[in-house]
Design an enzyme around this catalytic site. Structure first.
Site, mmCIF file in Angstrom:
data_model
loop_
_atom_site.group_PDB
_atom_site.id
_atom_site.type_symbol
_atom_site.label_atom_id
_atom_site.label_comp_id
_atom_site.label_asym_id
_atom_site.label_seq_id
_atom_site.Cartn_x
_atom_site.Cartn_y
_atom_site.Cartn_z
ATOM 1 N N HIS A 31 0.807 -1.219 -0.171
ATOM 2 C CA HIS A 31 -0.016 -0.032 -0.114
ATOM 3 C C HIS A 31 0.842 1.267 -0.162
ATOM 4 C CE1 HIS A 31 0.679 -1.159 4.134
ATOM 5 N NE2 HIS A 31 0.897 0.225 4.437
ATOM 6 N N CYS B 213 4.819 9.793 9.661
ATOM 7 C CA CYS B 213 4.654 8.657 8.702
ATOM 8 C C CYS B 213 3.247 8.299 8.624
ATOM 9 C CB CYS B 213 5.683 7.275 8.858
ATOM 10 S SG CYS B 213 5.677 6.780 10.639
ATOM 11 N N GLU C 113 -0.221 15.740 13.553
ATOM 12 C CA GLU C 113 0.594 15.052 14.745
ATOM 13 C C GLU C 113 1.686 15.730 15.266
ATOM 14 O OE1 GLU C 113 2.627 11.595 13.167
ATOM 15 O OE2 GLU C 113 1.238 10.751 11.878
ATOM 16 N N GLU D 14 3.675 -4.230 7.631
ATOM 17 C CA GLU D 14 3.609 -2.899 6.793
ATOM 18 C C GLU D 14 4.261 -3.381 5.516
ATOM 19 O OE1 GLU D 14 2.336 -0.197 6.980
ATOM 20 O OE2 GLU D 14 2.238 0.696 8.883
ATOM 21 N N GLU E 72 4.884 -1.180 2.400
ATOM 22 C CA GLU E 72 4.622 0.039 1.820
ATOM 23 C C GLU E 72 5.427 0.395 0.835
ATOM 24 O OE1 GLU E 72 2.902 2.067 5.762
ATOM 25 O OE2 GLU E 72 4.864 2.277 5.397
#
Length: 174
Positions: free
Chosen positions: A28, A62, A82, A108, A110
């Site tokens: 992703h 992130c 954030e 993850e 990515e």
């Protein structure tokens, strides 16, 4: 509200619920930001309420873009949300890809757009405590030494970035 992120299923980019993408280990889209000041990089310690890697140190910011959101817009949004940081000029440093076990049966996987920025002198970040429990500015050499001494205190992706992609991220940081 469902948090849909862009993920690849059978080679097609598809909107997928974020938690489902991690549980299934789907490749992703993601963004990572490194904010520098002087010779130091801003790190964040993830809040204990995060659903994976809580309490671990990570790069400045992130996240995953929403379905249809441009990487630069996503990076700008998450720096504000954030860390309360606005007005920084983000420089795209290219893309990297990694796959890492982040615990709890989650992966993850990515394809990450990397951004850097230079923070002006003055007040630092104003973190959202639901996202970030602590921040610190740290030199790259000191960070490498800390990771070598206690890798379990750092997110898998930060360790991967420094091990495999440091030249891309930190060369001619602007």
């Amino acid at each position: 509200m469902t948090d849909l992120i862009p993920a690849w299923i059978d080679g097609t980019l598809t909107p997928v619920e974020k938690l489902d993408a991690h549980l299934r280990g789907l490749r992703h889209k993601a963004v990572s930001v490194f904010v520098m000041r002087g010779g130091d990089t801003l790190l964040q310690r993830r809040a204990l309420g995060k659903y994976h890697t809580p309490g671990l140190w990570a790069n400045t910011c992130c996240t995953h873009p929403h379905w249809g959101e441009a990487p630069l817009d996503c990076a700008t949004r998450r720096l504000r949300q954030e860390l309360g940081m606005t007005g920084l000029v983000l420089t795209h440093k290219g893309q990297v890809e990694y796959r890492a076990d982040v615990g709890g049966g989650m992966i993850e996987h990515e394809r990450v757009d990397i951004f850097t920025a230079v923070a002006p002198p003055g007040p630092g970040p104003a973190p959202d405590p639901a996202e970030v429990m602590d921040t610190r500015w740290q030199s790259l050499a000191s960070l490498r030494a800390d990771i070598a001494a206690q890798p379990e205190r750092f997110t898998p992706w930060l360790r991967i970035y420094l091990d495999r992609h440091a030249d891309q991220i930190f060369s001619a940081a602007s």
